[in-house]
Design an enzyme around this catalytic site. Structure first.
Site, PDB file in Angstrom:
ATOM      1  N   ASP A 188       0.591  -1.104  -0.324  1.00  0.00           N
ATOM      2  CA  ASP A 188      -0.098  -0.075   0.010  1.00  0.00           C
ATOM      3  C   ASP A 188       1.014   1.441  -0.266  1.00  0.00           C
ATOM      4  OD1 ASP A 188      -2.254   1.106  -0.239  1.00  0.00           O
ATOM      5  OD2 ASP A 188      -2.791   1.435   1.579  1.00  0.00           O
ATOM      6  N   LEU A 223      10.285 -20.541  -5.138  1.00  0.00           N
ATOM      7  CA  LEU A 223       9.082 -19.838  -3.979  1.00  0.00           C
ATOM      8  C   LEU A 223       8.050 -19.948  -5.006  1.00  0.00           C
ATOM      9  CD1 LEU A 223       8.894 -16.670  -2.324  1.00  0.00           C
ATOM     10  CD2 LEU A 223       8.919 -16.046  -4.640  1.00  0.00           C
ATOM     11  N   HIS A 269       2.620   3.116  -9.455  1.00  0.00           N
ATOM     12  CA  HIS A 269       1.580   1.912  -9.594  1.00  0.00           C
ATOM     13  C   HIS A 269       3.466   1.313  -9.954  1.00  0.00           C
ATOM     14  CE1 HIS A 269      -1.612   2.074  -7.854  1.00  0.00           C
ATOM     15  NE2 HIS A 269      -2.226   3.069  -8.260  1.00  0.00           N
TER      16      HIS A 269
END
Ligand code: IPE
Ligand code: IPE
Ligand code: MG
Length: 246
Positions: free
Chosen positions: A18, A129, A35
């Site tokens: 955020d 991962l 972004h």
């Protein structure tokens, strides 16, 4: 600072990335620039988590509530998701990362939906991962979706209503095959869940930092990991009980 050893590394980290908008605003840039900077940071964190041996990293990219944003921001985000996938797919593959999406991404435009499916299929057998991207995801959506599936099983006579218990319910949620998050991180100073993994974070350690996501560095991740290592996870027991076992 408290050191941590390998056993104290969370198996699963979930992050609410955020603060992109505020980061851009401070620089008098359009929100989408925030972004874009956020995607760069995500790439660094993904790489570092893979190197550290974290098993699962879940990133909140777009919530079911984010559809309320201005249409031009939504459009720019969708473009960014598509371009990032196009750009990163081969890198993820090379790094043995398994990429999965959770959330109702079927609602995205066909081009993006197809790309998501393509990259998921491409990286499906990777053993490094596990990178989970929550896109058009909401914890409420997840719970309702699981409930619908269970209701269908009852309706078709495959199970009885009384067969529904905690385990069966959890089996129908997103990431049912993965451990629940051990560590939840939210950047930008907000201390709320915002409908992220409501069920799955019942016993997750929560870490909040004022750092905006595009400013989040490996050192900030380290700080969160140190914090995690100082926690005693009691799961309802007493400290004394856990010390006996330890
Ligand atoms: C998080 O950053 C990214 C998404 C929700 C897609 P924000 O866009 O929420 O940034 P702020 O909260 O406005 O600063
Ligand atoms: C949560 O952030 C969603 C993502 C990071 C994708 P928001 O910025 O949308 O959350 P609220 O609206 O401030 O709670
Ligand atoms: Mg926000």
């Amino acid at each position: 600072m408290h050191e941590y050893n390998e056993q104290q590394l969370p198996r699963h980290i979930a992050i609410v990335m955020d603060g992109n908008g505020r980061w851009a605003k401070r620089r008098r840039l359009p929100r989408i620039a925030g972004h874009r900077a956020g995607v760069e940071i995500a790439r660094e964190i993904i790489k570092n988590c893979g190197e550290k041996g974290v098993e699962v990293l879940t990133l909140f990219a777009f919530s079911t509530e984010n559809w309320r944003r201005p249409p031009q921001e939504i459009r720019a985000l969708m473009d960014l998701f598509l371009r990032s996938l196009q750009k990163e797919a081969n890198k993820l593959q090379e790094n043995n990362v398994q990429l999965r999406f959770i959330g109702n991404y079927q609602a995205f435009e066909p081009k993006l939906r197809d790309k998501i499916e393509e990259v998921q299929a491409l990286t499906k057998h990777n053993t490094g991962l596990k990178l989970i991207i929550a896109a058009n995801y909401g914890g409420h959506w997840d719970i309702v979706h699981a409930t619908q599936q269970l209701a269908q099983l009852v309706e078709s006579g495959k199970i009885a209503a009384k067969d529904i218990n905690h385990e069966l319910f959890a089996q129908h949620l997103s990431m049912a095959d993965l451990p629940d998050p051990d560590l939840f991180i939210r950047t930008s100073g907000e201390q709320r869940i915002s409908n992220f993994l409501n069920w799955q974070i019942a016993y997750t350690e929560l870490y909040f930092t004022d750092v905006l996501w595009p400013d989040f560095k490996i050192a900030n991740l380290e700080e969160a990991l140190h914090y995690y290592a100082t926690r005693q996870r009691r799961f309802g027991c007493t400290s004394e009980q856990l010390e006996v076992v330890a």
